[in-house]
Design a protein around this motif. Structure first.
Motif, PDB file in Angstrom:
ATOM      1  N   ARG A  58     -10.517  -2.177   8.495  1.00  8.43           N
ATOM      2  CA  ARG A  58      -9.972  -0.810   8.499  1.00  8.43           C
ATOM      3  C   ARG A  58      -9.758  -0.216   9.887  1.00  8.43           C
ATOM      4  NH1 ARG A  58     -13.699   0.167   4.126  1.00  8.43           N
ATOM      5  NH2 ARG A  58     -12.613  -0.019   2.136  1.00  8.43           N
ATOM      6  N   ILE A 111       0.832  -1.205   0.000  1.00 15.08           N
ATOM      7  CA  ILE A 111       0.000   0.000   0.000  1.00 15.08           C
ATOM      8  C   ILE A 111       0.865   1.252   0.000  1.00 15.08           C
ATOM      9  CG2 ILE A 111      -1.779   1.299   1.228  1.00 15.08           C
ATOM     10  CD1 ILE A 111      -2.802  -1.256   0.001  1.00 15.08           C
ATOM     11  N   ASP A 148      -5.128 -10.571   3.599  1.00 15.27           N
ATOM     12  CA  ASP A 148      -6.501 -11.037   3.441  1.00 15.27           C
ATOM     13  C   ASP A 148      -6.944 -11.623   4.771  1.00 15.27           C
ATOM     14  OD1 ASP A 148      -5.686 -13.786   3.650  1.00 15.27           O
ATOM     15  OD2 ASP A 148      -5.103 -13.728   1.545  1.00 15.27           O
ATOM     16  N   GLY A 154      -7.297  -0.124   0.252  1.00 14.76           N
ATOM     17  CA  GLY A 154      -6.948  -1.536   0.308  1.00 14.76           C
ATOM     18  C   GLY A 154      -6.585  -2.040   1.689  1.00 14.76           C
ATOM     19  N   MET A 155      -6.589  -1.158   2.698  1.00 15.49           N
ATOM     20  CA  MET A 155      -6.174  -1.568   4.047  1.00 15.49           C
ATOM     21  C   MET A 155      -7.339  -2.080   4.884  1.00 15.49           C
ATOM     22  SD  MET A 155      -2.896  -1.403   4.839  1.00 15.49           S
ATOM     23  CE  MET A 155      -2.779  -1.019   6.581  1.00 15.49           C
ATOM     24  N   GLU A 156      -8.353  -2.683   4.236  1.00 19.23           N
ATOM     25  CA  GLU A 156      -9.434  -3.274   5.024  1.00 19.23           C
ATOM     26  C   GLU A 156      -8.861  -4.373   5.929  1.00 19.23           C
ATOM     27  OE1 GLU A 156     -13.888  -5.198   4.563  1.00 19.23           O
ATOM     28  OE2 GLU A 156     -12.676  -4.838   2.772  1.00 19.23           O
ATOM     29  N   TYR A 200       0.984  -2.609   4.406  1.00 14.16           N
ATOM     30  CA  TYR A 200       0.788  -3.737   3.498  1.00 14.16           C
ATOM     31  C   TYR A 200      -0.620  -4.304   3.654  1.00 14.16           C
ATOM     32  CZ  TYR A 200       5.846  -3.513   3.157  1.00 14.16           C
ATOM     33  OH  TYR A 200       7.129  -3.084   2.959  1.00 14.16           O
ATOM     34  N   GLN A 201      -1.148  -4.769   2.541  1.00 15.61           N
ATOM     35  CA  GLN A 201      -2.468  -5.391   2.509  1.00 15.61           C
ATOM     36  C   GLN A 201      -2.331  -6.892   2.747  1.00 15.61           C
ATOM     37  OE1 GLN A 201      -4.457  -5.084  -1.250  1.00 15.61           O
ATOM     38  NE2 GLN A 201      -6.470  -5.560  -0.417  1.00 15.61           N
ATOM     39  N   GLY A 227      -4.910  -5.520   6.808  1.00 20.70           N
ATOM     40  CA  GLY A 227      -3.518  -5.195   6.532  1.00 20.70           C
ATOM     41  C   GLY A 227      -2.752  -4.924   7.809  1.00 20.70           C
TER      42      GLY A 227
END
Length: 389
Positions: free
Chosen positions: A58, A10, A98, A33-35, A95-96, A37
């Motif tokens: 987030r 990110i 999952d 994108g940091m949902e 960083y992202q 991370g």
């Protein structure tokens, strides 16, 4: 070097900017994108440790510290932000991940492994057979060269694997043989590899995680670095204990459900509560039988300051309100004008009360002498720090 696997970058090598964390929570300006991370700091020059913060949907969810021996020590979220406040020169990396990788990182910091050792000491094949036969869920971790690789096992089968140089994204995951091959390669290169197998994967957020709709008053960074009070509890004869207020509402009473339990017939079961409003700490009476006194004055609702004395029954609670770590960083930054003023013993500084506006003056040497002081306004009795005003 980033010790954790990740799915995408990110932002990297950035300096501390409190607004970055607000952008993550709000999902805007490059931080969408940091949902799931993590943020990690550059290494500490003294002990080579790194601090990290995990994001879940987030929001700051959990935090920890990577020691020089590549072990994970969980910390509070507040400790992470205080470290940043005290080390603003640190570079930050975002960083992202999952949900599966996020769960794996939480297991690493929260749980104790059932099996642990170097790769040449553990009969990994026998362990795999047992996991397959028992159809168990587990997390297999390989630590080599200061990096973590993880394999997430579901019902005895590896369903997803994350290596520092490779992420297996296929729906079927990876075969156990791939993990063995990875270990063999590391051994052939002379790298010591440690294996940890976790079968209990129960995790929890940090104690200061905000559930539900988080209200980060003043922003995420300021919320976690704000000064939190302590209470020195005394009875008529001695000091009993010192308690940190880490969450609100903070109940004072005789009942077992209170945050401070006072075994005193003059104290109601729920006597009073500490609350935070607009950055200030208030004490409010909860319709108690005998009421509360602050600095010997009867009150129902009062904004507390450092040094105030709360009387509840026969007990006295002295308020200790330390300076915010974030404020300390800016206050201790050298300023040529301050240094010049401090050397003039006869210089006086004009000060006005931030509450009522009353004007006075004080010796400059007292303000810039290196010791924290507080001034009580003679007009409205407000206590304030002349440096921060």
């Amino acid at each position: 070097m980033i010790p954790f696997p990740f799915t995408s970058v990110i932002d990297e090598n950035v300096v501390l900017d409190p607004a970055l964390f607000d952008r993550i929570v709000e999902g805007r300006e490059g931080m969408e994108g940091m949902e799931y991370g993590f943020c990690i700091t550059s290494r500490d020059e003294q002990d080579h440790s790194q601090y990290y913060l995990l994001f879940f949907q987030r929001k700051p969810y959990a935090a920890g510290r990577i020691t020089k021996t590549i072990d994970l020590e969980p910390t509070s979220i507040r400790e992470f932000f205080i470290y940043l406040a005290q080390n603003p020169q640190k570079k930050l990396f975002f960083y992202q991940t999952d949900p599966v990788l996020m769960k794996s990182l939480l297991v690493l910091q929260d749980c104790s492994p059932e099996t642990e050792g170097s790769s040449d000491l553990i009969r990994i094949e026998n362990l795999v057979v047992r996991l397959l036969e028992d159809r168990k869920d587990a997390l297999v971790t390989l630590i080599q060269g200061g990096r973590f690789s993880v394999a997430f096992v579901k019902e005895g089968k590896v369903v997803k694997a994350y290596f520092s140089d490779k992420i297996v994204q296929s729906a079927g995951g990876m075969e156990w043989a791939d993990l063995f091959r990875k270990i063999e390669i590391s051994q052939s290169q002379g790298e010591q590899a440690r294996i940890r197998v976790f079968e209990d994967m129960t995790t929890s957020p940090a104690s200061d995680y905000l559930e539900g709709d988080a209200d980060f008053r003043g922003g995420v960074y300021r919320y976690y670095t704000r000064p939190l009070p302590e209470l020195i509890v005394r009875d008529k004869t001695r000091t009993l204990k010192r308690i940190s207020v880490t969450d609100y509402p903070f109940i004072i009473g005789r009942g077992a459900e209170s945050n401070i339990v006072l075994n005193d017939p003059g104290v109601s079961r729920k006597h009073a509560v500490l609350e935070e409003r607009e950055g200030k700490v208030f004490i409010r009476d909860l319709d108690s039988l005998n009421g509360i006194f602050v600095n010997e004055h009867f009150t129902r609702d009062f904004a507390l300051q450092d040094g105030d004395r709360i009387t509840v029954g026969s007990h006295t609670l002295q308020v200790v309100l330390p300076r915010s770590p974030a404020e300390d960083v800016s206050l201790f930054t050298p300023n040529p004008e301050d240094a010049t003023m401090a050397m003039d013993r006869n210089a006086r500084v004009r000060i006005s009360c931030p509450q009522c506006g009353a004007v006075g003056s004080i010796d400059a040497a007292r303000i810039y002498g290196g010791k924290k002081i507080a001034i009580r306004c003679p007009q409205c009795q407000n206590r304030f720090d002349p440096v921060s005003t």
